[in-house]
Design an enzyme around this catalytic site. Structure first.
Site, PDB file in Angstrom:
ATOM      1  N   GLY A 130      23.683 -65.893  11.976  1.00 31.46           N
ATOM      2  CA  GLY A 130      23.454 -64.908  10.917  1.00 31.46           C
ATOM      3  C   GLY A 130      22.701 -65.509   9.746  1.00 31.46           C
ATOM      4  CG  ASP A 131      22.087 -65.407   4.955  1.00 33.23           C
ATOM      5  OD1 ASP A 131      20.901 -65.140   4.730  1.00 33.23           O
ATOM      6  OD2 ASP A 131      22.774 -66.132   4.215  1.00 33.23           O
TER       7      ASP A 131
ATOM      8  CB  THR B  10      24.091 -61.186   7.446  1.00 33.21           C
ATOM      9  OG1 THR B  10      25.447 -61.593   7.534  1.00 33.21           O
ATOM     10  CG2 THR B  10      24.023 -59.775   6.869  1.00 33.21           C
ATOM     11  CB  ALA B  11      27.094 -60.323  11.866  1.00 25.44           C
TER      12      ALA B  11
ATOM     13  N   PRO C 177      21.711 -62.877  14.225  1.00 25.32           N
ATOM     14  CG  PRO C 177      21.485 -60.588  14.545  1.00 25.32           C
ATOM     15  CD  PRO C 177      20.829 -61.759  13.879  1.00 25.32           C
TER      16      PRO C 177
ATOM     17  CG  ASP D 296      28.090 -73.395  13.194  1.00 26.83           C
ATOM     18  OD1 ASP D 296      28.347 -74.604  13.200  1.00 26.83           O
ATOM     19  OD2 ASP D 296      28.029 -72.711  12.153  1.00 26.83           O
TER      20      ASP D 296
ATOM     21  CG  MET E  89      35.214 -64.728  10.726  1.00 25.00           C
ATOM     22  SD  MET E  89      35.241 -66.204   9.712  1.00 25.00           S
ATOM     23  CE  MET E  89      34.405 -65.659   8.235  1.00 25.00           C
TER      24      MET E  89
ATOM     25  CE  LYS F 104      32.797 -74.512  10.204  1.00 25.61           C
ATOM     26  NZ  LYS F 104      32.485 -74.417   8.778  1.00 25.61           N
TER      27      LYS F 104
END
Ligand code: SAH
Length: 267
Positions: free
Chosen positions: A106-107, A135-136, A29, A52, A187, A74
């Site tokens: 993240g993942d 992951t976040a 993260p 990214d 998101m 991205k």
């Protein structure tokens, strides 16, 4: 006690001079010490890294000095590079015998377009692997100082995106946030008002707790808490952020986190 080897035999390091390969690597993260040892190993042996927007520069600094670094930019819901172009360049680099790291925040397999890149590599007959990352949503729970699941209260976690593909039908919000659920939305910031309205319309109680964690695990980390009905003014919430909504089982009480620095959001 014998220390475990960092590289167990079923995950051998690629031999130097071997034909190219692609590693889809989770950068975690943000905080560099949340990177896995395997991710670090791949960065240290990479010839080229395609990364990214959300990847922290501190993590890129851990890569081999001579490695080429390519920003593929991205952003949320958009891409400086179209996905097909990313697929094509990672495959082309591996075909030239290079060790390619595709570094994602993240993942890599959580809202990371990994499927397209795996398919492109497989179609080209190139060896490809996934190196998972934190992951976040996990980092958001840690930031709040509490668990994403609680025995008897929230026995499931739903990971969802607030930004589906344009033209896709609207998700079934009621089904996503059944009693006993923690919903972790990625998101979602730009769609917060719409998500709130949809959850309320689906019967989620107005008092359901909403927590927003921006920049989890980084120095810019920021936490907010409010109720579903109250999260109307979220202008101060910046990306990247995870939105957590909890709907405990009837009669169950969820615990509050250990973290004190949680600002109130909304009315
Ligand atoms: N693969 C990533 C998710 C990529 S989608 C992962 O597993 O975490 C991008 C979204 O991830 C952002 O819009 C935001 O919702 C979330 N995100 C990524 N890093 C974050 C962070 N440090 N803090 C909070 N949310 C983050």
């Amino acid at each position: 006690m014998t220390a475990l080897p960092i590289f167990p035999s079923h995950h051998p390091r690629p031999a130097a001079g071997a034909s190219g390969r692609i590693s889809l690597v989770g950068a975690g993260p943000g905080a560099r010490d949340l990177l896995t040892l395997r991710a670090l190993a791949r960065l240290e042996e990479a010839d080229v890294i395609f990364y990214d927007r959300l990847v922290d520069p501190e993590i890129l600094n851990l890569a081999r000095k001579g490695a080429e670094r390519v920003y593929v930019g991205k952003a949320v819901g958009a891409s400086a590079w179209p996905q097909e172009q990313i697929d094509a360049v990672i495959v082309a680099a591996a075909r030239r015998g290079r060790r390619v790291v595709r570094l994602k925040s993240g993942d890599p397999c959580m809202f990371g377009r990994a499927t397209e890149e795996l398919a492109a590599a497989r179609a080209a007959g190139i060896e490809v692997e996934i190196v998972p990352g934190v992951t976040a949503a996990s980092a958001a729970g840690a930031a709040l100082g509490r668990s994403l699941t609680e025995r008897g209260a929230t026995d499931r976690v739903v990971f969802a995106t607030g930004t589906c593909r344009a033209g896709d039908p609207s998700p079934d919000w009621g089904a996503m946030l059944m009693p006993g659920t923690t919903l972790a939305l990625y998101m979602g910031v730009a769609k917060l008002a719409e998500i709130r309205a949809n959850l309320l319309a689906a019967g989620v109680p107005a008092t359901a707790e909403v927590e927003i964690v921006c920049n989890a695990s980084s120095a810019q980390e920021h936490l907010w808490r409010g109720t579903l009905a109250g999260v109307t003014r979220a202008a101060q919430v910046v990306n990247p952020a995870i939105i957590l909504v909890r709907r405990p089982k009837p009669g169950a009480v969820v615990s509050q986190g250990l973290t004190a620095q949680v600002a109130s959001i909304g009315a």
